[in-house]
Design an enzyme around this catalytic site. Structure first.
Site, PDB file in Angstrom:
ATOM      1  N   GLU A  35      -4.437 -20.271   0.724  1.00 12.05           N
ATOM      2  CA  GLU A  35      -3.381 -19.340   1.176  1.00 12.05           C
ATOM      3  C   GLU A  35      -2.358 -20.156   1.971  1.00 12.05           C
ATOM      4  O   GLU A  35      -2.688 -20.708   3.011  1.00 12.05           O
ATOM      5  CB  GLU A  35      -4.000 -18.231   2.057  1.00 12.05           C
ATOM      6  CG  GLU A  35      -3.010 -17.381   2.849  1.00 12.05           C
ATOM      7  CD  GLU A  35      -1.975 -16.655   2.004  1.00 12.05           C
ATOM      8  OE1 GLU A  35      -2.357 -15.819   1.180  1.00 12.05           O
ATOM      9  OE2 GLU A  35      -0.758 -16.942   2.168  1.00 12.05           O
ATOM     10  N   CYS A 161       3.452  -0.480  -5.260  1.00 11.51           N
ATOM     11  CA  CYS A 161       3.646   0.893  -4.818  1.00 11.51           C
ATOM     12  C   CYS A 161       4.809   1.578  -5.549  1.00 11.51           C
ATOM     13  O   CYS A 161       5.939   1.576  -5.072  1.00 11.51           O
ATOM     14  CB  CYS A 161       3.853   0.994  -3.313  1.00 11.51           C
ATOM     15  SG  CYS A 161       3.713   2.706  -2.798  1.00 11.51           S
ATOM     16  N   CYS A 344      -0.791   7.061  -3.591  1.00 13.61           N
ATOM     17  CA  CYS A 344       0.590   6.800  -3.215  1.00 13.61           C
ATOM     18  C   CYS A 344       0.972   7.843  -2.158  1.00 13.61           C
ATOM     19  O   CYS A 344       1.158   9.014  -2.489  1.00 13.61           O
ATOM     20  CB  CYS A 344       1.467   6.919  -4.463  1.00 13.61           C
ATOM     21  SG  CYS A 344       3.122   6.328  -4.183  1.00 13.61           S
TER      22      CYS A 344
END
Ligand SMILES: Cc1cc2nc3c(=O)[nH]c(=O)nc-3n(C[C@H](O)[C@H](O)[C@H](O)COP(=O)(O)OP(=O)(O)OC[C@H]3O[C@@H](n4cnc5c(N)ncnc54)[C@H](O)[C@@H]3O)c2cc1C
Length: 400
Positions: A35, A161, A344
């Site tokens: 990362e 999203c 959502c």
């Protein structure tokens, strides 16, 4: 070359929750997490930042504080894969080998795919909640808007999203309504989608909001260019015969959601689904095992499972993927299966939210014993207070 029993590419939502869950099952596992970023971001709150009701500084924390205690943080970026020889090469040139590879570097925001966007983003009345840097500017524009044409966009690609491109529109309209200027606002939603929301039960609520706020909806459109000097948005659609219809719209305020795809180093790798031009990692959509390399797993935003790309989906994907990894390591087969669950949370006004939950078949999968298609104050509280707390204190630790 260093070796890890399990090598994880990406220490975001999926990378940390899956690593933590594996270590909760067996603390002796040797896990290396590649990362590059010092910071970890809670992206679901960007919508609330853009709506002036969440502090941007509360969406970011130090990655070091969330890497699981028994995992090794490799502070580098993955650059290429050789799954035939079980190795990953990093941008520094360092190479790592593995028994199991977990590929979870998230999604890439393709800002440059819209001509003129990168140059004007964050100034000249052009903003986006899809970046930590510009989400606060969205609120600055909404708060100071005096009326005129405002455009919210949504690309034709999948996005993280799917509701976020219009969530901010409902909150902006509500704010302008309360301020008494909504009748001076000509609000447009220009979208690459074919429909506002694919679950009919939740779509009905959004259609009521479109009517209530007077939003003009333009579907099946692709944004091609932004001319900051003249404040003009260029977009186009094509019909079944392939005829292209080009249009323009002047804006006084513009909220843009960029096209999105798998990161370029994934697209160029043997792990990518050859049938997907956007380069998603090719997995079994029910257990997240790679379809060609059985010791490779991938979930979250980067994989080709046709689920809505959300942290909520990852919360249900992670335990299934962990089951299958542990079974694979023992030479067994796990039986758990992911059904495409995603959620959502759509705020329809300040203080009210519709918690849309659904599966691969676009069937509602409501958690609570009431009609979640109806926007509620309690669900707003869930989004604003409960979910951020859960994320930082339970989800990243693999405990929820
Ligand atoms: C505006 C907005 C609103 C949203 N709203 C919601 C919501 O209401 N509810 C919800 O559930 N979800 C929401 N989401 C989506 C949610 O944030 C993502 O679905 C989730 O973060 C995906 O997790 P991930 O681990 O796949 O990717 P990420 O969390 O993005 O993590 C990817 C990680 O990979 C790292 N990485 C990148 N390149 C490399 C490399 N080369 N090598 C190694 N590591 C690399 C990155 O630094 C990052 O840490 C929203 C997102 C946005 C932007």
């Amino acid at each position: 070359m260093k070796h890890h029993q399990i090598l994880v590419v990406g220490g975001g939502n999926a990378g940390l929750s899956v690593s933590s869950k594996l270590l909760l099952k067996n603390s002796k596992l040797d896990i290396g997490i590649i990362e590059p970023s010092d910071k970890h971001y809670y992206q679901p709150a960007y919508t609330l930042v853009g709506a002036g009701t969440f502090n941007i500084n509360d969406t970011v924390k130090n990655e070091a504080d969330y890497i699981p205690k028994h995992a090794t943080w490799i502070k580098d970026g993955a650059a290429s894969f050789d799954p035939e020889h079980n190795t990953v090469t990093c941008t520094s040139g360092a190479q790592y080998s593995y028994d199991i590879l977990i590929v979870v570097p998230g999604i890439q925001l393709d800002w440059k795919k819209i001509d003129g966007l990168a140059e004007t983003l964050g100034k000249n009345n052009v903003t986006s909640n899809y970046s930590f840097a510009t989400a606060p500017y969205t609120w600055e524009l909404i708060e100071n808007f005096k009326g005129g044409t405002v455009v919210f966009t949504n690309p034709p690609t999948p996005v993280k999203c799917g509701g976020a491109p219009h969530k901010i529109m409902w909150l902006a309209c509500d704010y302008w309504r309360k301020k008494g200027i909504l009748d001076k606002c000509d609000v447009h939603f220009v979208s690459g989608g074919t429909i506002m929301f694919s679950v009919p039960e939740y779509l009905k609520t959004l259609e009521e909001k479109i009517e209530e706020y007077g939003v003009k909806i333009h579907l099946k459109q692709t944004i091609t260019k932004i001319d900051a000097a003249t404040q003009t948005l260029y977009y186009e659609s094509s019909d079944e015969q392939g005829n292209v219809n080009k249009q323009t719209l002047h804006y006084d305020m513009l909220h843009v959601v960029p096209p999105q795809s798998a990161p370029d180093f994934i697209k160029a790798s043997p792990l990518a689904d050859p049938a997907s031009p956007l380069g998603w990692v090719e997995v079994n959509k029910n257990n997240f095992q790679h379809t060609r390399y059985p010791n490779v797993f991938s979930c979250g935003d980067v994989c080709n499972a046709p689920a809505a790309r959300t942290g909520a989906a990852i919360r249900k994907q992670a335990p299934v993927m962990v089951d299958h990894i542990l079974a694979f390591m023992k030479g067994e087969k796990a039986t758990s299966s992911y059904d495409g669950y995603s959620a959502c949370p759509i705020p329809t006004e300040h203080g009210k939210l519709m918690l849309a939950e659904f599966d691969y078949n676009n069937r509602p999968k409501m958690t609570f014993p009431f009609d979640q298609a109806k926007p509620r104050w309690t669900m707003w509280l869930l989004k604003k207070f409960v979910l951020p707390w859960l994320y930082w204190n339970r989800i990243l630790q693999g405990k929820a």
